[in-house]
Design an enzyme around this catalytic site. Sequence first.
Site, mmCIF file in Angstrom:
data_model
loop_
_atom_site.group_PDB
_atom_site.id
_atom_site.type_symbol
_atom_site.label_atom_id
_atom_site.label_comp_id
_atom_site.label_asym_id
_atom_site.label_seq_id
_atom_site.Cartn_x
_atom_site.Cartn_y
_atom_site.Cartn_z
ATOM 1 N N ASP A 76 0.882 -1.171 0.000
ATOM 2 C CA ASP A 76 0.000 0.000 0.000
ATOM 3 C C ASP A 76 0.917 1.217 0.000
ATOM 4 O OD1 ASP A 76 -1.686 2.119 0.494
ATOM 5 O OD2 ASP A 76 -2.711 1.186 2.198
ATOM 6 N N ASN A 103 1.485 4.239 -11.159
ATOM 7 C CA ASN A 103 0.106 4.144 -11.625
ATOM 8 C C ASN A 103 -0.911 4.171 -10.495
ATOM 9 O OD1 ASN A 103 -2.153 3.207 -13.522
ATOM 10 N ND2 ASN A 103 -2.041 1.508 -12.069
ATOM 11 N N TYR A 169 -9.786 15.086 -6.048
ATOM 12 C CA TYR A 169 -9.070 14.299 -7.048
ATOM 13 C C TYR A 169 -8.280 15.221 -7.983
ATOM 14 C CZ TYR A 169 -8.067 11.039 -10.819
ATOM 15 O OH TYR A 169 -7.432 10.276 -11.769
ATOM 16 N N LYS A 173 -4.186 15.429 -8.699
ATOM 17 C CA LYS A 173 -3.584 15.260 -10.014
ATOM 18 C C LYS A 173 -2.857 16.533 -10.477
ATOM 19 C CE LYS A 173 -4.382 10.958 -10.740
ATOM 20 N NZ LYS A 173 -3.269 9.987 -10.846
ATOM 21 N N VAL A 202 -11.463 6.571 -19.160
ATOM 22 C CA VAL A 202 -11.003 5.187 -19.279
ATOM 23 C C VAL A 202 -11.923 4.309 -18.434
ATOM 24 C CG1 VAL A 202 -9.078 3.594 -19.016
ATOM 25 C CG2 VAL A 202 -8.628 6.023 -19.449
#
Length: 270
Positions: A76, A103, A169, A173, A202
């Site tokens: 983790d 990723n 989020y 990013k 995606v």
Amino acid sequence: MALFNASRLLGKTVMITGASSGIGAATAVLFAKAGTNILLLARREDALNSVQQACVDAHKASGLKEGGTFAHVQLDISDRAAVAALWSKVPSSFRDIDILVNNAGYVIGRDQVGDIDESIVDGMFATNVLGLIAMTQLVLRDFKKKQSGHIINIGSIASREAYVGGSIYCATKYAVNAFTVSMMKELVNTPIRVTEIQPGMVETEFSLVRFNGDAKAAKDVYTGLQPLTGEDIAEEIVWAASRPPHVNIADMLIYPVNQAAATIAYRTSS
């Protein structure tokens, strides 16, 4: 024409975080086809076993003699102590990393500012930002010593464009983008390459996580258009890694053909 020049990847060792599903798993399988050795990292041991076997099968089918060794470690990346102790769990033959694919990352919910649970804020920053930074620093020290290596960070359209219901989020990013660009500038006097891949829509388990396992809500995000797949993004990651050593793909924004911005997409009525 081949998708990528596999000869540039033969025998290299790739480390992939968040490798148990989606983009991470697809990337691992494609690197396996290119003749690399792969260290898979993720939280889910059972899924890592499945992906590792998929890598074995892909390499065998490729017919390549180079590479083809695979290992995994349950990790983790939000656990700073676990990241710091990672090398003690990694087989010695996988400690000389050539390519790091950062990723691992996730999003939960679409709550707006003022209504966001602080544990969700902390969790997303711990994985998407702090975990990515910790993994990068762990590997970059060795890259600097040997004066080679490639760091590939998975950003998002949210790295470029904030949207309603995505404040945390998007903030994570944007942080990944700033970190990646700063690092690339710091490393300009070295042969070390730095890339950010920024996908649009995606369809992976990512949306299931966002909607707390609500399969219908996750599916509705892509209704009326053909989204990207994990395999689509894997192709771009492996392509970027397979460029000649003097070529650095600094960033790549990838949309499905019917998306033009974070919140602009054409959908059919059917």
